[in-house]
Enzyme design. Structure first.
Site, PDB file in Angstrom:
ATOM      1  N   GLU A 252     -19.559  15.113 -29.153  1.00 48.54           N
ATOM      2  CA  GLU A 252     -19.160  13.764 -29.679  1.00 48.54           C
ATOM      3  C   GLU A 252     -20.157  12.509 -29.915  1.00 48.54           C
ATOM      4  O   GLU A 252     -21.071  12.511 -29.035  1.00 48.54           O
ATOM      5  CB  GLU A 252     -18.268  12.971 -28.505  1.00 48.54           C
TER       6      GLU A 252
ATOM      7  N   HIS B 151      16.210  10.700  -9.185  1.00 47.06           N
ATOM      8  CA  HIS B 151      15.142  11.208  -8.162  1.00 47.06           C
ATOM      9  C   HIS B 151      15.603  12.711  -8.072  1.00 47.06           C
ATOM     10  O   HIS B 151      16.807  13.140  -7.874  1.00 47.06           O
ATOM     11  CB  HIS B 151      15.279  10.628  -7.138  1.00 47.06           C
TER      12      HIS B 151
END
Length: 475
Positions: free
Chosen positions: A211, A451
């Site tokens: 990079e 949940h």
């Protein structure tokens, strides 16, 4: 075939084909021209996204993640998979089958909306005329009341690492490999480079990513980027920042890559080199002289916030115009333009275009990063919830990462949401919807989340912004 239409769309990718379909839905006569050809010479609609980008890469990411989990994680569940192996030919055949079904589906959708699909090259002429040259060489001149340019983008080629189609390849070539390279080099640690590197690293390649920038994932929130770097290192990817490639030469069965970093001149030898340094707008032979359509300094078609080019009846959308090169951004622009042409309301909220990196863990975000908010001087608050504290993530053995919410200190408006963790690309949709309606952190706090679900992470991050989290020990 008719020579005159209400709308002609040049480009059949994720911006162009939705524009054509919506225009057809709006009762207009429409033609959609696309020149894509696959490596085998077959023509297909869908552009880079369906043929050589989004869809094939996700197919390979899914296959390789399952292989990686079978090797590294299944034993924790009590699932024994001795001598697990990968058949790359079968994997690639599956990928190609998915792509074929998707591109055939686009053709069916166009015809279902009454759109005339034309396969070949389209070029805008003055006065909203369009020259169409079929793949067989037939040339016709069509006319339209409105023309939409959706020519897409193409990979950037480096002079220092020119493509040869065998050892030095672009992202499309990296999706077509028929064998796992022992050593894979990737130039560019952006979305494409990280996804492709992940695919082949999971299959056993020794992957080095070069990079040029000193900062890893500079487009992302840097707290997320830091966590991502840690996770990629665990996977075994060698990511070298500040590494500027100066040359690449094929030597027999290898590629010798030269680059410079903080320590000076360096070299690297790999079997295959993937150049993934970004994309540029594709406008080759798109505009004849005298159309009046303007390109900016970087080659993008100049448009306003409604995708008007400034030439009456000519619009441009997708990767060939400003903004992020994302399929969903292009799609929304296509729908907006088709509705505006029909006299309906149309708008794209560019402030809340989500981004996703489909690695493991996934990375997704929408809105501003903490660095951007801080630089603006706007007082803000942050809530973070780790997936380690999520019951569902624990059950999935996917506890890496966290959800992060940034809100205005005074108004409580949500300014940005950043997620690295399981199914981040799906979870970000709730944040996009919330921000579309200018929701506050409290709005998410008071929204009941089932949940145990991964979505509770965003709920807890919103609570954590006001130091009211229930399940986060670090609140």
């Amino acid at each position: 075939m008719a020579d005159s239409f209400d709308v002609i769309v040049i480009g059949g990718g994720p911006a162009g084909y939705p524009a054509a379909i919506r225009a057809g839905q709006n009762g207009l006569s429409v033609a959609c021209i696309d020149e894509w050809k696959n490596h085998d010479g077959s023509a297909a609609f869908g552009g880079t996204c369906l043929n050589a980008g989004c869809i094939p890469s996700k197919a390979l990411l899914e296959s390789t993640e399952l292989y990686h989990r079978a090797r590294e994680e299944f034993a924790v569940h009590g699932i024994q998979v001795p001598n697990v192996s990968i058949d790359v030919t079968t994997m690639q055949k599956r990928k190609s089958g998915i792509v074929k079904k998707m591109t055939d589906g686009v053709m069916a959708l166009l015809k279902g909306a009454g759109v005339t699909p034309l396969q070949g090259h389209g070029r805008l002429l003055p006065d909203r005329k369009v020259e169409f040259k079929s793949h067989q060489g037939e040339v016709r001149t069509l006319s339209a009341k409105q023309v939409v340019l959706a020519s897409g983008s193409t990979p950037i080629e480096l002079k220092s690492a020119a493509f040869d189609g065998k050892r030095i390849i672009d992202s499309w070539g990296a999706l077509e490999l028929t064998a796992v390279p022992n050593r894979l080099g990737v130039i560019g640690a952006g979305v494409i480079g990280l996804e492709l590197g992940s695919v082949w690293r999971r299959l056993g390649s020794e992957v080095v990513v070069l990079e040029a920038l000193d900062t890893f994932l500079g487009i992302a929130d840097q707290q997320v980027a830091k966590e991502a770097a840690k996770q990629f290192k665990k996977l075994g990817m060698d990511i070298r920042t500040g590494a500027k490639v100066t040359g690449a030469a094929v030597k027999g069965d290898a590629v010798k890559v030269s680059y410079t970093d903080a320590k000076g001149e360096q070299s690297l030898e790999v079997d295959t080199l993937v150049v993934a340094v970004g994309r540029r707008p594709f406008t080759a032979e798109l505009l004849a002289a005298g159309t009046g359509v303007q390109l900016d300094a970087r080659g993008f078609i100049t448009v306003d916030d409604k995708c008007r080019t400034g030439v009456e009846g000519v619009w441009a959308i997708g990767d060939c115009v400003r903004g992020p090169m994302l399929a969903h951004k292009g799609k929304e622009e296509g729908v907006m333009v088709a509705d505006l042409i029909a006299g309906h309301y149309g708008e794209v909220n560019y402030r809340i275009v989500p981004s996703v990196i489909y690695t493991a863990p996934e990375i997704a975000w929408v809105g501003e990063t903490e660095e951007q908010v801080k630089a603006s001087g706007r007082p803000y608050k942050v809530g973070v919830f780790p997936f380690m504290a999520s019951g569902r993530a624990r059950a999935m053995e996917s506890t890496q990462g966290f959800a992060k919410l940034i809100a205005d200190q005074a108004s409580d408006e949500i300014l940005g949401v950043h997620i690295i963790g399981p199914m981040a690309g799906e979870l970000i949709a709730e944040a996009v919807l919330a921000m579309e309606y200018t929701a506050s952190a409290e709005d998410l706090q008071r929204t009941i989340h089932a949940h145990p679900t991964l979505s509770e992470a965003l709920h807890e991050a919103a609570l954590a912004a006001d130091k009211r989290a229930i399940d986060n020990i670090n609140r």
